[in-house]
Design a protein around this motif. Sequence first.
Motif, PDB file in Angstrom:
ATOM      1  N   SER A 124       0.834  -1.207   0.000  1.00 54.85           N
ATOM      2  CA  SER A 124       0.000   0.000   0.000  1.00 54.85           C
ATOM      3  C   SER A 124       0.862   1.248   0.000  1.00 54.85           C
ATOM      4  N   ASP A 151      -5.832  -1.278  -4.803  1.00 56.27           N
ATOM      5  CA  ASP A 151      -5.275  -1.802  -3.552  1.00 56.27           C
ATOM      6  C   ASP A 151      -6.171  -2.922  -3.029  1.00 56.27           C
ATOM      7  N   GLU A 152      -5.769  -4.175  -3.240  1.00 53.41           N
ATOM      8  CA  GLU A 152      -6.524  -5.354  -2.788  1.00 53.41           C
ATOM      9  C   GLU A 152      -8.005  -5.212  -3.115  1.00 53.41           C
TER      10      GLU A 152
END
Length: 339
Positions: free
Chosen positions: A41, A156-157
Amino acid sequence: MLSLEGVTVAFGRQVAVDGVDLDLDDGHVLAVLGPSGSGKSSLLRAVAGLEPLRSGTVRWDGADLAGTPTHKRGFALMFQDGQLFDHLTVARNVGYPLRLRGAGRTAVRRRVADLLDLVGLGGYGDRLPRTLSGGERQRVALARSLAAEPRLLLLDEPLSALDAELRVRLAADLRRILRESATTALLVTHDQEEAFAVADRLAVMREGAVVQQGTTAEVWAHPADPATALFLGYARVLTGDAAAAVLAAAGRPAAPAVAVRRSALAARRASTSPGTAEGEPGGLAASVVAVRATPDEVRLVVDVEGVGEVDAVGAPGWLPAPGDAVTLRVDAARLAVLP
Ligand code: ADP
Ligand code: MG
Protein backbone atom coordinates in the motif's frame (compact mmCIF):
# COMPACT_ATOMS: atom_id res chain seq x y z
CA MET A 1 4.39 4.21 -19.34
CA LEU A 2 5.02 4.09 -15.60
CA SER A 3 8.58 3.72 -14.43
CA LEU A 4 9.80 3.49 -10.82
CA GLU A 5 13.46 3.77 -9.97
CA GLY A 6 14.86 3.20 -6.49
CA VAL A 7 11.55 4.19 -4.88
CA THR A 8 11.95 4.30 -1.11
CA VAL A 9 9.26 5.21 1.42
CA ALA A 10 10.03 5.45 5.13
CA PHE A 11 8.03 6.23 8.25
CA GLY A 12 10.54 7.59 10.73
CA ARG A 13 13.22 4.92 10.94
CA GLN A 14 11.05 2.21 9.43
CA VAL A 15 11.66 1.65 5.72
CA ALA A 16 8.35 0.44 4.25
CA VAL A 17 9.44 0.45 0.59
CA ASP A 18 13.08 -0.17 -0.10
CA GLY A 19 14.59 0.83 -3.44
CA VAL A 20 11.89 -0.54 -5.74
CA ASP A 21 12.45 -0.55 -9.52
CA LEU A 22 9.41 -1.35 -11.67
CA ASP A 23 8.28 -0.67 -15.23
CA LEU A 24 4.73 -0.92 -16.46
CA ASP A 25 3.96 -0.58 -20.17
CA ASP A 26 0.77 0.97 -21.48
CA GLY A 27 -2.16 -1.42 -21.58
CA HIS A 28 -0.56 -3.94 -19.22
CA VAL A 29 -1.72 -5.07 -15.80
CA LEU A 30 0.99 -5.56 -13.18
CA ALA A 31 0.26 -7.20 -9.84
CA VAL A 32 2.53 -6.56 -6.88
CA LEU A 33 2.11 -9.62 -4.71
CA GLY A 34 3.35 -9.74 -1.14
CA PRO A 35 2.33 -10.66 2.39
CA SER A 36 0.64 -8.20 4.69
CA GLY A 37 3.05 -5.51 5.86
CA SER A 38 5.45 -5.95 2.93
CA GLY A 39 4.93 -2.34 1.79
CA LYS A 40 2.39 -2.76 -1.04
CA SER A 41 0.00 0.00 0.00
CA SER A 42 2.87 2.37 0.74
CA LEU A 43 4.24 1.72 -2.74
CA LEU A 44 0.86 2.37 -4.34
CA ARG A 45 0.40 5.56 -2.33
CA ALA A 46 3.84 6.72 -3.38
CA VAL A 47 2.92 6.20 -7.05
CA ALA A 48 -0.30 8.14 -6.48
CA GLY A 49 1.62 10.98 -4.85
CA LEU A 50 -0.05 10.43 -1.48
CA GLU A 51 3.18 9.43 0.27
CA PRO A 52 6.44 11.38 -0.05
CA LEU A 53 9.46 9.51 -1.39
CA ARG A 54 12.50 9.22 0.85
CA SER A 55 14.46 8.66 -2.36
CA GLY A 56 14.01 7.48 -5.95
CA THR A 57 11.75 8.65 -8.76
CA VAL A 58 8.32 7.93 -10.17
CA ARG A 59 8.11 8.75 -13.87
CA TRP A 60 5.33 8.76 -16.44
CA ASP A 61 6.48 8.66 -20.07
CA GLY A 62 9.91 9.70 -18.83
CA ALA A 63 8.72 12.77 -16.91
CA ASP A 64 9.48 12.91 -13.16
CA LEU A 65 6.22 13.28 -11.21
CA ALA A 66 7.91 14.64 -8.06
CA GLY A 67 6.32 18.09 -8.49
CA THR A 68 2.93 16.77 -9.70
CA PRO A 69 0.24 16.58 -7.01
CA THR A 70 -2.06 13.56 -6.80
CA HIS A 71 -5.04 15.10 -8.59
CA LYS A 72 -2.90 16.18 -11.53
CA ARG A 73 -1.31 12.78 -12.18
CA GLY A 74 -4.26 11.42 -14.13
CA PHE A 75 -4.31 8.27 -11.99
CA ALA A 76 -7.35 6.70 -10.32
CA LEU A 77 -7.27 4.76 -7.06
CA MET A 78 -9.57 1.97 -5.98
CA PHE A 79 -9.52 0.41 -2.53
CA GLN A 80 -10.69 -2.80 -0.91
CA ASP A 81 -13.87 -1.19 0.40
CA GLY A 82 -14.72 0.77 -2.76
CA GLN A 83 -15.51 3.95 -0.81
CA LEU A 84 -18.76 4.74 -2.62
CA PHE A 85 -20.82 7.81 -1.73
CA ASP A 86 -23.66 6.15 0.17
CA HIS A 87 -26.17 8.95 -0.36
CA LEU A 88 -25.71 8.97 -4.17
CA THR A 89 -27.28 6.53 -6.61
CA VAL A 90 -25.08 4.13 -8.54
CA ALA A 91 -25.35 6.35 -11.63
CA ARG A 92 -24.37 9.48 -9.70
CA ASN A 93 -21.45 7.65 -8.09
CA VAL A 94 -20.14 6.52 -11.46
CA GLY A 95 -20.78 9.90 -13.07
CA TYR A 96 -19.12 11.84 -10.25
CA PRO A 97 -15.66 12.20 -11.83
CA LEU A 98 -17.29 13.24 -15.12
CA ARG A 99 -19.43 15.94 -13.49
CA LEU A 100 -16.33 17.12 -11.64
CA ARG A 101 -14.74 17.70 -15.02
CA GLY A 102 -17.77 19.66 -16.18
CA ALA A 103 -19.07 17.09 -18.68
CA GLY A 104 -22.58 17.75 -20.06
CA ARG A 105 -25.63 15.94 -18.76
CA THR A 106 -26.21 13.85 -21.89
CA ALA A 107 -22.58 12.88 -22.23
CA VAL A 108 -22.48 11.82 -18.57
CA ARG A 109 -25.65 9.76 -18.92
CA ARG A 110 -24.34 7.96 -22.00
CA ARG A 111 -20.91 7.27 -20.53
CA VAL A 112 -22.37 6.04 -17.23
CA ALA A 113 -24.64 3.61 -19.09
CA ASP A 114 -21.65 2.28 -21.06
CA LEU A 115 -19.57 1.87 -17.91
CA LEU A 116 -22.36 0.06 -16.05
CA ASP A 117 -22.71 -2.30 -19.03
CA LEU A 118 -18.95 -2.86 -19.01
CA VAL A 119 -18.99 -3.94 -15.35
CA GLY A 120 -22.13 -6.04 -15.79
CA LEU A 121 -24.49 -3.68 -13.94
CA GLY A 122 -26.64 -2.36 -16.78
CA GLY A 123 -29.94 -1.11 -15.29
CA TYR A 124 -28.54 -0.59 -11.78
CA GLY A 125 -28.24 3.20 -12.18
CA ASP A 126 -31.03 4.18 -9.79
CA ARG A 127 -30.03 1.85 -6.95
CA LEU A 128 -28.42 3.12 -3.76
CA PRO A 129 -25.10 1.53 -2.69
CA ARG A 130 -26.58 0.05 0.49
CA THR A 131 -28.96 -2.09 -1.61
CA LEU A 132 -26.04 -3.77 -3.41
CA SER A 133 -24.01 -6.87 -2.58
CA GLY A 134 -20.30 -6.54 -1.83
CA GLY A 135 -19.37 -7.68 -5.32
CA GLU A 136 -21.79 -5.23 -6.94
CA ARG A 137 -20.41 -2.37 -4.86
CA GLN A 138 -16.88 -3.17 -6.05
CA ARG A 139 -18.11 -3.18 -9.66
CA VAL A 140 -19.61 0.27 -9.13
CA ALA A 141 -16.34 1.46 -7.58
CA LEU A 142 -14.48 0.09 -10.59
CA ALA A 143 -16.84 1.81 -13.04
CA ARG A 144 -16.35 5.08 -11.16
CA SER A 145 -12.55 4.64 -11.24
CA LEU A 146 -12.69 4.09 -15.01
CA ALA A 147 -15.07 7.01 -15.65
CA ALA A 148 -12.35 9.62 -15.76
CA GLU A 149 -10.33 7.47 -18.20
CA PRO A 150 -7.27 7.44 -15.95
CA ARG A 151 -3.97 6.84 -17.69
CA LEU A 152 -3.17 4.52 -14.77
CA LEU A 153 -5.53 2.66 -12.45
CA LEU A 154 -4.14 1.83 -9.00
CA LEU A 155 -5.94 -1.01 -7.21
CA ASP A 156 -5.28 -1.80 -3.55
CA GLU A 157 -6.52 -5.35 -2.79
CA PRO A 158 -9.72 -4.63 -4.73
CA LEU A 159 -11.26 -8.06 -4.14
CA SER A 160 -9.95 -8.96 -0.70
CA ALA A 161 -13.11 -8.01 1.16
CA LEU A 162 -15.22 -10.44 -0.89
CA ASP A 163 -15.87 -14.09 -0.11
CA ALA A 164 -13.78 -16.69 -1.92
CA GLU A 165 -16.21 -17.73 -4.65
CA LEU A 166 -17.13 -14.16 -5.56
CA ARG A 167 -13.47 -13.18 -5.53
CA VAL A 168 -12.63 -15.76 -8.18
CA ARG A 169 -15.54 -14.69 -10.43
CA LEU A 170 -14.86 -11.00 -10.05
CA ALA A 171 -11.14 -11.50 -10.68
CA ALA A 172 -11.92 -12.95 -14.11
CA ASP A 173 -14.33 -10.07 -14.79
CA LEU A 174 -11.77 -7.53 -13.65
CA ARG A 175 -9.24 -8.95 -16.11
CA ARG A 176 -11.76 -8.76 -18.95
CA ILE A 177 -12.83 -5.21 -18.04
CA LEU A 178 -9.25 -3.94 -17.86
CA ARG A 179 -8.48 -5.58 -21.22
CA GLU A 180 -11.62 -4.29 -22.94
CA SER A 181 -11.05 -0.76 -21.69
CA ALA A 182 -7.30 -1.04 -22.49
CA THR A 183 -6.57 0.24 -18.99
CA THR A 184 -3.03 0.28 -17.64
CA ALA A 185 -3.28 -0.96 -14.07
CA LEU A 186 -1.10 -1.55 -11.03
CA LEU A 187 -2.74 -3.94 -8.58
CA VAL A 188 -1.38 -4.80 -5.15
CA THR A 189 -2.58 -7.87 -3.30
CA HIS A 190 -1.56 -10.54 -0.80
CA ASP A 191 -3.66 -13.13 -2.65
CA GLN A 192 -1.74 -15.05 -5.30
CA GLU A 193 -4.90 -16.32 -6.97
CA GLU A 194 -6.13 -12.78 -7.42
CA ALA A 195 -2.77 -11.71 -8.83
CA PHE A 196 -2.62 -14.61 -11.28
CA ALA A 197 -6.24 -14.24 -12.35
CA VAL A 198 -6.07 -10.51 -13.06
CA ALA A 199 -2.53 -9.56 -14.05
CA ASP A 200 -0.23 -10.41 -16.94
CA ARG A 201 2.91 -9.41 -15.07
CA LEU A 202 3.88 -10.04 -11.49
CA ALA A 203 6.29 -8.49 -9.00
CA VAL A 204 6.80 -10.33 -5.73
CA MET A 205 7.43 -8.03 -2.77
CA ARG A 206 8.95 -8.97 0.56
CA GLU A 207 9.95 -6.63 3.39
CA GLY A 208 9.70 -3.57 1.17
CA ALA A 209 11.78 -4.95 -1.69
CA VAL A 210 10.80 -6.50 -5.02
CA VAL A 211 12.44 -9.93 -4.99
CA GLN A 212 11.23 -11.16 -8.37
CA GLN A 213 9.36 -9.91 -11.41
CA GLY A 214 8.28 -11.31 -14.74
CA THR A 215 5.21 -12.58 -16.52
CA THR A 216 2.80 -14.42 -14.24
CA ALA A 217 3.69 -17.69 -16.00
CA GLU A 218 7.45 -17.14 -15.57
CA VAL A 219 7.21 -16.29 -11.89
CA TRP A 220 4.84 -19.19 -11.27
CA ALA A 221 7.11 -21.69 -13.02
CA HIS A 222 10.44 -20.33 -11.74
CA PRO A 223 10.21 -18.84 -8.24
CA ALA A 224 13.40 -16.95 -7.35
CA ASP A 225 13.98 -18.54 -3.95
CA PRO A 226 12.38 -20.89 -1.39
CA ALA A 227 10.45 -18.16 0.45
CA THR A 228 8.93 -16.95 -2.83
CA ALA A 229 8.00 -20.50 -3.83
CA LEU A 230 6.21 -21.10 -0.52
CA PHE A 231 4.45 -17.75 -0.79
CA LEU A 232 3.28 -18.68 -4.30
CA GLY A 233 1.57 -21.77 -2.94
CA TYR A 234 4.21 -24.46 -3.40
CA ALA A 235 3.71 -26.90 -0.53
CA ARG A 236 7.38 -27.67 0.23
CA VAL A 237 10.90 -26.96 -0.87
CA LEU A 238 13.11 -30.06 -0.98
CA THR A 239 16.91 -30.00 -1.04
CA GLY A 240 19.79 -32.45 -1.31
CA ASP A 241 18.96 -36.15 -1.68
CA ALA A 242 15.22 -35.48 -1.33
CA ALA A 243 15.31 -33.07 -4.29
CA ALA A 244 17.37 -35.55 -6.31
CA ALA A 245 14.93 -38.42 -5.64
CA VAL A 246 11.83 -36.42 -6.60
CA LEU A 247 13.47 -35.00 -9.73
CA ALA A 248 14.67 -38.46 -10.78
CA ALA A 249 11.14 -39.82 -10.38
CA ALA A 250 9.90 -36.96 -12.57
CA GLY A 251 12.50 -37.76 -15.23
CA ARG A 252 14.24 -34.43 -14.68
CA PRO A 253 17.95 -33.75 -14.14
CA ALA A 254 19.16 -33.41 -10.55
CA ALA A 255 19.28 -29.96 -8.91
CA PRO A 256 20.10 -28.72 -5.40
CA ALA A 257 16.57 -27.53 -4.60
CA VAL A 258 13.09 -28.12 -5.95
CA ALA A 259 9.75 -26.61 -4.94
CA VAL A 260 6.88 -29.09 -5.03
CA ARG A 261 3.18 -28.32 -5.34
CA ARG A 262 0.92 -30.62 -3.38
CA SER A 263 -0.67 -31.72 -6.64
CA ALA A 264 2.74 -32.69 -8.06
CA LEU A 265 2.58 -35.96 -6.17
CA ALA A 266 -0.37 -38.20 -7.01
CA ALA A 267 -0.76 -41.11 -4.63
CA ARG A 268 -2.49 -44.40 -5.15
CA ARG A 269 -2.62 -47.70 -3.38
CA ALA A 270 0.70 -49.52 -3.70
CA SER A 271 0.42 -52.67 -5.72
CA THR A 272 0.99 -55.79 -3.64
CA SER A 273 2.13 -57.80 -6.61
CA PRO A 274 5.83 -57.24 -7.38
CA GLY A 275 5.18 -57.88 -11.07
CA THR A 276 2.89 -54.87 -11.35
CA ALA A 277 5.20 -52.66 -9.31
CA GLU A 278 7.92 -53.13 -11.88
CA GLY A 279 5.52 -51.89 -14.51
CA GLU A 280 5.46 -48.46 -12.80
CA PRO A 281 8.67 -46.74 -13.75
CA GLY A 282 9.40 -43.57 -11.80
CA GLY A 283 6.93 -44.30 -9.03
CA LEU A 284 8.07 -43.44 -5.51
CA ALA A 285 7.27 -45.82 -2.68
CA ALA A 286 5.83 -44.12 0.39
CA SER A 287 3.76 -44.72 3.48
CA VAL A 288 0.84 -42.62 4.65
CA VAL A 289 1.40 -40.35 7.66
CA ALA A 290 -1.79 -38.27 7.70
CA VAL A 291 -5.05 -38.10 5.71
CA ARG A 292 -7.55 -35.30 5.19
CA ALA A 293 -10.49 -35.65 2.80
CA THR A 294 -11.87 -32.66 0.87
CA PRO A 295 -14.67 -32.74 -1.73
CA ASP A 296 -12.11 -32.49 -4.59
CA GLU A 297 -9.32 -34.74 -3.44
CA VAL A 298 -7.77 -36.59 -0.56
CA ARG A 299 -4.87 -34.65 0.92
CA LEU A 300 -2.11 -36.78 2.28
CA VAL A 301 1.12 -36.36 4.11
CA VAL A 302 3.32 -39.28 3.15
CA ASP A 303 6.76 -40.45 4.13
CA VAL A 304 8.87 -41.25 1.09
CA GLU A 305 11.95 -43.44 1.27
CA GLY A 306 15.01 -41.27 0.88
CA VAL A 307 12.94 -38.05 0.76
CA GLY A 308 11.09 -37.69 4.06
CA GLU A 309 7.63 -36.23 4.61
CA VAL A 310 5.92 -34.58 1.64
CA ASP A 311 2.38 -33.56 0.67
CA ALA A 312 0.45 -35.56 -1.90
CA VAL A 313 -3.05 -35.93 -3.26
CA GLY A 314 -5.22 -38.95 -3.90
CA ALA A 315 -8.44 -39.47 -5.86
CA PRO A 316 -11.62 -38.46 -3.99
CA GLY A 317 -13.42 -41.32 -2.30
CA TRP A 318 -10.27 -43.29 -1.55
CA LEU A 319 -9.41 -43.07 2.12
CA PRO A 320 -6.12 -44.72 3.00
CA ALA A 321 -5.14 -45.10 6.65
CA PRO A 322 -1.90 -43.96 8.32
CA GLY A 323 0.73 -46.62 7.76
CA ASP A 324 -0.70 -47.78 4.39
CA ALA A 325 1.78 -48.24 1.56
CA VAL A 326 1.22 -46.00 -1.48
CA THR A 327 2.93 -45.29 -4.79
CA LEU A 328 3.49 -41.70 -5.90
CA ARG A 329 3.54 -40.52 -9.49
CA VAL A 330 5.44 -37.24 -9.91
CA ASP A 331 4.10 -34.61 -12.32
CA ALA A 332 7.13 -32.72 -13.64
CA ALA A 333 4.96 -29.76 -14.67
CA ARG A 334 4.13 -29.06 -11.03
CA LEU A 335 7.71 -28.85 -9.81
CA ALA A 336 9.95 -25.80 -9.91
CA VAL A 337 13.71 -26.17 -9.82
CA LEU A 338 15.09 -23.31 -7.71
CA PRO A 339 18.27 -21.48 -8.68
P1 ADP B 1 0.99 -3.81 2.98
O1 ADP B 1 0.09 -2.94 2.19
O2 ADP B 1 1.86 -4.69 2.13
O3 ADP B 1 0.28 -4.59 4.03
P2 ADP B 1 1.95 -1.31 4.09
O4 ADP B 1 2.53 -0.53 2.98
O5 ADP B 1 0.59 -0.95 4.54
O6 ADP B 1 2.03 -2.86 3.73
O7 ADP B 1 2.92 -1.22 5.35
C1 ADP B 1 4.30 -1.48 5.25
C2 ADP B 1 4.94 -1.14 6.58
O8 ADP B 1 4.90 0.26 6.79
C3 ADP B 1 4.23 -1.79 7.76
O9 ADP B 1 5.20 -2.21 8.68
C4 ADP B 1 3.40 -0.66 8.31
O10 ADP B 1 3.20 -0.81 9.69
C5 ADP B 1 4.22 0.56 7.99
N1 ADP B 1 3.37 1.75 7.77
C6 ADP B 1 2.47 1.89 6.77
N2 ADP B 1 1.87 3.09 6.84
C7 ADP B 1 2.40 3.73 7.91
C8 ADP B 1 2.21 5.03 8.52
N3 ADP B 1 1.35 5.91 8.01
N4 ADP B 1 2.95 5.31 9.60
C9 ADP B 1 3.84 4.43 10.11
N5 ADP B 1 4.08 3.21 9.60
C10 ADP B 1 3.38 2.86 8.52
MG1 MG C 1 -2.02 -2.82 2.18
